[in-house]
Scaffold this motif. Structure first.
Motif, PDB file in Angstrom:
ATOM      1  N   ALA A 294      24.349 -48.256  29.382  1.00 39.55           N
ATOM      2  CA  ALA A 294      23.631 -48.711  28.187  1.00 39.55           C
ATOM      3  C   ALA A 294      22.130 -48.791  28.450  1.00 39.55           C
ATOM      4  N   ALA A 295      21.740 -49.346  29.602  1.00 42.90           N
ATOM      5  CA  ALA A 295      20.314 -49.456  29.923  1.00 42.90           C
ATOM      6  C   ALA A 295      19.685 -48.080  30.088  1.00 42.90           C
ATOM      7  N   LEU A 296      20.405 -47.163  30.718  1.00 48.06           N
ATOM      8  CA  LEU A 296      19.882 -45.806  30.891  1.00 48.06           C
ATOM      9  C   LEU A 296      19.718 -45.106  29.543  1.00 48.06           C
ATOM     10  N   THR A 297      20.737 -45.212  28.704  1.00 47.73           N
ATOM     11  CA  THR A 297      20.682 -44.549  27.397  1.00 47.73           C
ATOM     12  C   THR A 297      19.545 -45.095  26.539  1.00 47.73           C
ATOM     13  N   TYR A 298      19.440 -46.415  26.476  1.00 49.41           N
ATOM     14  CA  TYR A 298      18.391 -47.006  25.660  1.00 49.41           C
ATOM     15  C   TYR A 298      17.005 -46.731  26.255  1.00 49.41           C
TER      16      TYR A 298
ATOM     17  N   PHE B 293      11.912 -43.798  25.883  1.00 49.86           N
ATOM     18  CA  PHE B 293      10.989 -42.829  26.467  1.00 49.86           C
ATOM     19  C   PHE B 293      10.739 -41.679  25.493  1.00 49.86           C
ATOM     20  N   HIS B 294      11.793 -41.221  24.844  1.00 43.10           N
ATOM     21  CA  HIS B 294      11.677 -40.128  23.879  1.00 43.10           C
ATOM     22  C   HIS B 294      10.834 -40.548  22.673  1.00 43.10           C
ATOM     23  N   ARG B 295      10.967 -41.791  22.258  1.00 41.75           N
ATOM     24  CA  ARG B 295      10.220 -42.293  21.094  1.00 41.75           C
ATOM     25  C   ARG B 295       8.775 -42.656  21.444  1.00 41.75           C
ATOM     26  N   GLY B 296       8.420 -42.692  22.736  1.00 41.57           N
ATOM     27  CA  GLY B 296       7.046 -42.986  23.137  1.00 41.57           C
ATOM     28  C   GLY B 296       6.782 -44.444  23.446  1.00 41.57           C
ATOM     29  N   HIS B 297       7.811 -45.271  23.533  1.00 36.22           N
ATOM     30  CA  HIS B 297       7.648 -46.684  23.889  1.00 36.22           C
ATOM     31  C   HIS B 297       7.750 -46.808  25.408  1.00 36.22           C
ATOM     32  N   SER B 298       6.636 -46.576  26.077  1.00 42.34           N
ATOM     33  CA  SER B 298       6.676 -46.493  27.541  1.00 42.34           C
ATOM     34  C   SER B 298       6.956 -47.846  28.201  1.00 42.34           C
ATOM     35  N   GLN B 299       6.436 -48.927  27.661  1.00 37.38           N
ATOM     36  CA  GLN B 299       6.671 -50.239  28.286  1.00 37.38           C
ATOM     37  C   GLN B 299       8.146 -50.633  28.188  1.00 37.38           C
ATOM     38  N   ARG B 300       8.742 -50.426  27.038  1.00 34.98           N
ATOM     39  CA  ARG B 300      10.162 -50.743  26.875  1.00 34.98           C
ATOM     40  C   ARG B 300      11.021 -49.812  27.731  1.00 34.98           C
ATOM     41  N   SER B 301      10.623 -48.552  27.853  1.00 36.59           N
ATOM     42  CA  SER B 301      11.346 -47.600  28.686  1.00 36.59           C
ATOM     43  C   SER B 301      11.315 -48.039  30.153  1.00 36.59           C
ATOM     44  N   GLN B 302      10.156 -48.480  30.634  1.00 32.85           N
ATOM     45  CA  GLN B 302      10.045 -48.972  32.007  1.00 32.85           C
ATOM     46  C   GLN B 302      10.923 -50.210  32.217  1.00 32.85           C
ATOM     47  N   LEU B 303      10.931 -51.097  31.236  1.00 27.20           N
ATOM     48  CA  LEU B 303      11.767 -52.287  31.329  1.00 27.20           C
ATOM     49  C   LEU B 303      13.244 -51.908  31.416  1.00 27.20           C
TER      50      LEU B 303
END
Length: 106
Positions: A58-62, A67-77
């Motif tokens: 789930a964490a990997l998928t989200y 990352f695809h949507r451009g939310h880099s901070q949330r992607s790093q989290l």
């Protein structure tokens, strides 16, 4: 020295049947379990491993979605959360192995 006598075969070799070996049973389990039965048994023995695997997925998928949507901070989290979930899964596997080793000694 005398030459050895001719070997007398006990039974002819049949390639369509497995060889008969004294004291060996080809099927150890009287009722072999399928994938579904084995999965259910293993999940009941250690339910934290599938929970950790689902959390990791789930964490990997989200994280990849973010990352695809451009939310880099949330992607790093989410990638850090994935690492934590993987650590939880490995710890659950090790604790399950230790518990089964202790159970087999008793």
């Amino acid at each position: 020295m005398s030459a050895p006598g001719p070997a007398t075969p006990e039974a002819p070799f049949k390639p369509s049947q497995p060889p008969v070996i004294e004291g060996f049973l080809p099927t150890v389990y009287s009722n072999p379990e399928g994938f579904k039965e084995k999965f259910i048994r293993k999940t009941r023995e250690n339910p934290m491993v599938p929970i950790g695997c689902l959390g990791t997925a789930a964490a990997l998928t989200y994280g990849l979605y973010c990352f695809h949507r451009g939310h880099s901070q949330r992607s790093q989290l989410m990638m850090r959360t994935r690492i934590a979930a993987q650590g939880f899964t490995v710890a659950a596997i090790l604790l399950g192995l230790a518990a089964s080793a202790m159970k087999s000694r008793s």
